[in-house]
Design an enzyme around this catalytic site. Structure first.
Site, PDB file in Angstrom:
ATOM      1  N   CYS A 135      -9.301   6.066 -14.418  1.00 31.01           N
ATOM      2  CA  CYS A 135      -8.190   5.119 -14.154  1.00 31.01           C
ATOM      3  C   CYS A 135      -8.709   3.845 -13.492  1.00 31.01           C
ATOM      4  O   CYS A 135      -8.096   3.315 -12.550  1.00 31.01           O
ATOM      5  CB  CYS A 135      -7.091   5.767 -13.307  1.00 31.01           C
ATOM      6  SG  CYS A 135      -6.313   7.162 -14.098  1.00 31.01           S
ATOM      7  N   HIS A 150      -7.900   1.370  -8.456  1.00 31.59           N
ATOM      8  CA  HIS A 150      -7.382   2.388  -9.374  1.00 31.59           C
ATOM      9  C   HIS A 150      -6.136   1.814 -10.044  1.00 31.59           C
ATOM     10  O   HIS A 150      -5.430   0.999  -9.442  1.00 31.59           O
ATOM     11  CB  HIS A 150      -7.025   3.615  -8.524  1.00 31.59           C
ATOM     12  CG  HIS A 150      -6.590   4.820  -9.285  1.00 31.59           C
ATOM     13  ND1 HIS A 150      -5.310   4.979  -9.760  1.00 31.59           N
ATOM     14  CD2 HIS A 150      -7.262   5.940  -9.638  1.00 31.59           C
ATOM     15  CE1 HIS A 150      -5.206   6.151 -10.367  1.00 31.59           C
ATOM     16  NE2 HIS A 150      -6.372   6.758 -10.314  1.00 31.59           N
TER      17      HIS A 150
HETATM   18  N1  C6P Z   1      -7.543   9.487  -8.667  1.00 31.87           N
HETATM   19  C1  C6P Z   1      -9.326  10.692  -9.746  1.00 31.87           C
HETATM   20  O1  C6P Z   1     -10.042   9.773  -9.353  1.00 31.87           O
HETATM   21  P1  C6P Z   1      -2.139  10.265  -7.421  1.00 31.87           P
HETATM   22  O2  C6P Z   1      -2.373  10.555  -8.862  1.00 31.87           O
HETATM   23  O3  C6P Z   1      -0.874   9.481  -7.217  1.00 31.87           O
HETATM   24  O4  C6P Z   1      -2.251  11.465  -6.548  1.00 31.87           O
HETATM   25  O5  C6P Z   1      -3.355   9.332  -6.964  1.00 31.87           O
HETATM   26  C2  C6P Z   1      -3.631   8.141  -7.641  1.00 31.87           C
HETATM   27  C3  C6P Z   1      -4.875   7.496  -7.116  1.00 31.87           C
HETATM   28  C4  C6P Z   1      -4.764   6.300  -6.434  1.00 31.87           C
HETATM   29  N2  C6P Z   1      -5.832   5.707  -5.897  1.00 31.87           N
HETATM   30  C5  C6P Z   1      -7.070   6.230  -6.001  1.00 31.87           C
HETATM   31  C6  C6P Z   1      -8.219   5.524  -5.358  1.00 31.87           C
HETATM   32  C7  C6P Z   1      -7.243   7.434  -6.684  1.00 31.87           C
HETATM   33  O6  C6P Z   1      -8.464   7.944  -6.780  1.00 31.87           O
HETATM   34  C8  C6P Z   1      -6.132   8.083  -7.275  1.00 31.87           C
HETATM   35  C9  C6P Z   1      -6.292   9.323  -8.085  1.00 31.87           C
HETATM   36  C10 C6P Z   1      -7.852  10.660  -9.442  1.00 31.87           C
HETATM   37  O7  C6P Z   1      -9.778  11.638 -10.396  1.00 31.87           O
HETATM   38  C11 C6P Z   1      -7.053  10.763 -10.701  1.00 31.87           C
HETATM   39  S1  C6P Z   1      -7.321   9.401 -11.784  1.00 31.87           S
END
Ligand code: C6P
Length: 412
Positions: A368, A122
């Site tokens: 992302c 990500h």
């Molecule tokens: N993914 C989705 O897949 P935050 O925004 O900090 O809570 O998490 C970020 C993040 C980091 N690693 C992985 C593997 C993730 O899936 C995510 C967040 C969300 O819909 C938003 S892109």
């Protein structure tokens, strides 16, 4: 669903509503999970009864708030089997946790050092390492994914050549938010340790979906978000092995993280306070502890079984749709609670918009994961992600909706 969960949906007030005149089918749990009444009540209770600043006051409310906040830290430590509550740093979420580690570790890196990531990261576990490489002169390398649809997971054989003694950090996700595969994190940590590299696990997609034991896994750092495990938004955790945290320079400085200050400088407190400058997110940390209680009461093994069974069923039913391309582990692979797919003729945003008319919440886009998407020759996928309150009937609603969408685009 296990029989003991028969009344579980009643715990989630938000689920009992109609969207566009249809019952809500919430399948966007990888983005954020819904909150049970117990978590909402913990927030309300704190603000109605205990609200005060922590660590600073000697009055009753401040002491109650401090006890509840530090109790939440101990509860989270137990949730992941950390050896010591001091290993739990409260953050805003996964992204902030990874940034704290990457910025602090970057200060220890030099040209010639290598940061190893994987091709499925990500952006939150990729861009901070790009920045760390830029700041330190270290080189960023990537462990490849296998297969045209990444159905083979990570290319573990490539570790033999990629994991050299020059690698100082190996940062990888437990579960990819686009592919849904489950990476062998204990093995990856062991391999990192063998060359003296730090292991950093992005547990955003795994923490709420099954057991997670930091000591059994042997992780140095783990970051996750409360909102993906039934907790509030704006709260997350960075776990760091105690021996490492005390050697790491703080990322942010200010009140609450210092022992003494004079006009010339300051001395830091040990972890966790060293990494929690300023007034922390007290209420949401306390509600996160309530989420830990909730998930443990359901049973973490049961949750994993439930979510994986739903994803396997969805994979099976979706495979029968004409022109569908399913991404990530195939039939024989282990898939966590999500399924990502693409149609050659219908853009993911159209799929999500049409499904919304049927009351279904999906996610469409690059999630992302832009570099991974490019590698797979895609710009976007549609993703259905499941959690404890989802049912087999909801998969049927999804499949019926996808049939309607495909028919519309075939005839328009
Ligand atoms: N993914 C989705 O897949 P935050 O925004 O900090 O809570 O998490 C970020 C993040 C980091 N690693 C992985 C593997 C993730 O899936 C995510 C967040 C969300 O819909 C938003 S892109």
């Amino acid at each position: 669903m296990p029989p003991s969960w028969s009344n579980l949906r009643a715990d989630f007030p938000i689920l009992h509503q109609q969207v566009h005149g249809k019952p809500l089918v919430y399948l966007d749990n990888a983005a954020t999970a819904q909150k049970p009444r117990a978590v909402i009540d913990a927030l309300v209770r704190y603000y109605e009864r205990d609200n005060s600043n922590v660590h600073r006051g000697l009055h009753a409310l401040s002491m109650r708030a401090t006890d509840a906040y530090e109790g939440a830290r101990a509860r989270v430590a137990k949730f992941i089997n950390a050896a010591d509550p001091a290993e739990i740093i409260f953050t805003r979420g996964t992204t902030e946790g990874i940034n704290i580690v990457s910025r602090s570790v970057a200060a220890t890196l030099k040209p010639g050092d290598v940061i190893l990531c994987t091709e499925m990261e990500h952006h939150s576990n990729l861009v901070p390492w790009q920045q760390a490489a830029r700041a330190s002169g270290a080189t960023l390398r990537f462990l490849p994914v296998l297969g045209a649809d990444a159905e083979g997971g990570l290319d573990l054989a490539a570790l033999d050549t990629l994991l050299t003694p020059q690698v100082k950090v190996f940062a990888f996700t437990h579960i990819s938010n686009t592919l849904g595969g489950i990476n062998p994190v204990a093995e990856l940590c062991r391999r990192a340790r063998a060359v003296g590299a730090l292991s950093v696990i992005d547990a955003a997609q795994s923490i709420g979906h099954g057991p997670f034991d930091v000591r059994a896994i042997g992780a140095d750092y783990v970051a996750f978000s409360g909102h993906k495990m039934c907790g509030p938004t704006g709260i997350g955790v960075l776990y760091g092995h105690r021996a490492l945290l005390d050697t790491l320079a703080p990322d942010e400085t200010g009140g609450g993280m210092v022992v003494t200050v004079d006009y010339a400088g300051a001395r830091w407190k040990p972890a966790p306070e060293r990494f929690e400058a300023g007034t922390p997110n007290i209420a949401d940390a306390i509600a996160l502890a309530a989420a830990c209680d909730y998930l443990d009461a359901l049973g973490r093994d049961e949750i994993a079984r439930h979510d994986q069974a739903l994803a396997a069923l969805a994979y099976e039913k979706l495979s029968a749709l004409p022109g569908i391309r399913l991404i990530g582990p195939g039939r024989s692979g282990v898939r966590s609670g999500l399924v990502s797919f693409a149609f050659a003729e219908v853009h993911a945003h159209d799929v999500v918009t049409f499904a919304d008319e049927d009351g279904i919440a999906l996610r469409g886009g690059h999630h992302c994961n832009q570099p991974l998407m490019r590698k797979l020759g895609l710009t976007s996928t549609t993703r259905a992600s499941f959690y404890v309150y989802n049912t087999e009937q909801e998969i049927d609603v999804l499949v019926a909706s996808l049939h309607r969408i495909l028919k519309f685009f075939a005839t328009s």
